[in-house]
Design a protein around this motif. Sequence first.
Motif, PDB file in Angstrom:
ATOM      1  N   HIS A   1     -14.045   6.313  -3.439  1.00 31.12           N
ATOM      2  CA  HIS A   1     -13.201   5.684  -4.444  1.00 31.12           C
ATOM      3  C   HIS A   1     -13.476   6.271  -5.827  1.00 31.12           C
ATOM      4  CE1 HIS A   1     -10.343   2.783  -5.811  1.00 31.12           C
ATOM      5  NE2 HIS A   1     -11.193   2.239  -6.664  1.00 31.12           N
TER       6      HIS A   1
ATOM      7  N   GLU B   1       2.438  -1.789   0.003  1.00 31.98           N
ATOM      8  CA  GLU B   1       2.241  -0.571  -0.779  1.00 31.98           C
ATOM      9  C   GLU B   1       2.266   0.677   0.103  1.00 31.98           C
ATOM     10  OE1 GLU B   1       0.305  -4.011  -2.826  1.00 31.98           O
ATOM     11  OE2 GLU B   1       0.233  -3.174  -0.794  1.00 31.98           O
TER      12      GLU B   1
ATOM     13  N   ARG C   1      -5.175  -5.176   1.166  1.00 33.32           N
ATOM     14  CA  ARG C   1      -4.612  -3.879   0.835  1.00 33.32           C
ATOM     15  C   ARG C   1      -5.739  -2.859   0.807  1.00 33.32           C
ATOM     16  NH1 ARG C   1      -2.542  -2.899  -5.171  1.00 33.32           N
ATOM     17  NH2 ARG C   1      -4.794  -2.957  -5.471  1.00 33.32           N
TER      18      ARG C   1
ATOM     19  N   GLY D   1      -8.017   0.161  -0.277  1.00 33.56           N
ATOM     20  CA  GLY D   1      -8.379   0.578  -1.624  1.00 33.56           C
ATOM     21  C   GLY D   1      -7.624   1.801  -2.105  1.00 33.56           C
ATOM     22  N   TYR D   2      -7.246   2.688  -1.189  1.00 31.91           N
ATOM     23  CA  TYR D   2      -6.571   3.921  -1.607  1.00 31.91           C
ATOM     24  C   TYR D   2      -5.144   3.682  -2.070  1.00 31.91           C
ATOM     25  CZ  TYR D   2      -4.995   3.717   3.311  1.00 31.91           C
ATOM     26  OH  TYR D   2      -4.479   3.313   4.522  1.00 31.91           O
TER      27      TYR D   2
ATOM     28  N   TYR E   1      -4.415   1.475  -4.450  1.00 34.84           N
ATOM     29  CA  TYR E   1      -4.526   0.728  -5.701  1.00 34.84           C
ATOM     30  C   TYR E   1      -3.490   1.140  -6.747  1.00 34.84           C
ATOM     31  CZ  TYR E   1      -6.660   4.806  -7.916  1.00 34.84           C
ATOM     32  OH  TYR E   1      -6.872   6.065  -8.423  1.00 34.84           O
ATOM     33  N   TRP E   2      -3.018   2.380  -6.674  1.00 34.67           N
ATOM     34  CA  TRP E   2      -2.148   2.909  -7.714  1.00 34.67           C
ATOM     35  C   TRP E   2      -0.662   2.730  -7.418  1.00 34.67           C
ATOM     36  CZ3 TRP E   2       1.169   6.894  -6.278  1.00 34.67           C
ATOM     37  CH2 TRP E   2       0.919   7.473  -5.025  1.00 34.67           C
TER      38      TRP E   2
ATOM     39  N   ASN F   1       2.623   0.921  -7.283  1.00 30.90           N
ATOM     40  CA  ASN F   1       3.237  -0.249  -7.896  1.00 30.90           C
ATOM     41  C   ASN F   1       4.676   0.076  -8.280  1.00 30.90           C
ATOM     42  OD1 ASN F   1       3.083   1.270 -10.348  1.00 30.90           O
ATOM     43  ND2 ASN F   1       1.013   0.500 -10.693  1.00 30.90           N
TER      44      ASN F   1
END
Length: 413
Positions: free
Chosen positions: A129, A253, A294, A296-297, A299-300, A302
Amino acid sequence: MGNVTEADTRRAIGANIKRLREAHEPFWSQERLAMETCRAAGVPAAPLGRKEISRYETGKRAPREWLPFIAQALGVSVEELLPPDAPAEPPLPTLAEYLPDDDPLAPLRDPAGRRIGMAEVRDLGQRVHGLRLADDVMAGGDLIRPALRELRRAVRLYRRGTHSGHVSRQLLVQIGELAQIAGWIASDAGQLADAERIYRLGISAAREAGDSTLVGNVAGALAYQYSNSGRETDGVVLAQVALAESGADAPAEARALALDRLAWAHTQVGDVQGVMRALGEASEALVPRQERDRAGYLYWVNAEELRIMESRCFTELRRPLRAVPLLREVLAGYDATRTREMALYLSWLVMALADANEPEEAAATARRMISLAADVSSRRTGERTRIVLRRLGDFVAVPEVAELLADQERATG
């Protein structure tokens, strides 16, 4: 040569450029070398002028991305322009230096191997991460070495250690996630063949771990590379496969990202209906639904990122009236620390403004984009800079554009 400073290197390169220019038959002035360099780069003659060549020759400025084209204009290799007694920057590492020739995921089954538990898996996950977060603010050329070192370390941990079934699966998941970001970094650094091999390693690890969402994510990243590197048809096919692999029950996502990549793949082959359908489904997929974990990868991913992709698709499809408002809206609040992405997105705004016949604003935007991209070690920003300059060459009669093209190198200082 001892401790060679950057200034020493600039002066040595400048001296070589001047020596070869003055030795050229017939004699070339600085202005002539600037013109021939632009011709070699395939851009209008205005972006590089006599003043810029003078700055290079006196060591006041480094040629950076112009160096290969200066060498081509002079009829020599880049190595001949570098300091003769100083080694060139070490070449970027290749995957072969970091992974075994056989199946990288084949366990060595060493009974004496160190016992691996979840603590090691969590440590690896934190480093993966951290690499993702570093990629937000750094470019591929800066990150490729640590990314490949982490990949080698993770594979060795899996192969040489002994671990339970649960730990084994979690290690494979982390290898899959690491391969996705390492492949992205390699691609950004221009190492496309290595990037593909890394992505395929990640797909294998994710599949063996039984993580279909991760399989789809890594396959989608490879599809995106295909779409951007001359394999547009393969990009569409693999993007469709990646979407199917993710599954209808994938996190919102993940499904939105897979659909976004499919929209881009359709854009690259000119399938307008496919683009519009995929963009619409991506927006629908991101609508909040039942809460679930969700990865972690993701996270971006949106709504803002979906708008960016939508605007890029509209730009590529030459629909500036839809692209320009979207890009302006997104860029107005975009994180300025993400320099590479900001430069890339500004480049699409330049193209959309040019298509909208707004060359003055396009020139102002290009000036900002090129300034941001100047010190970013990314293949993509370099390519976009050349694309932007070529496009603005159509408006060379516009004073603002002419000034930018004539002054571009100074603006990047």
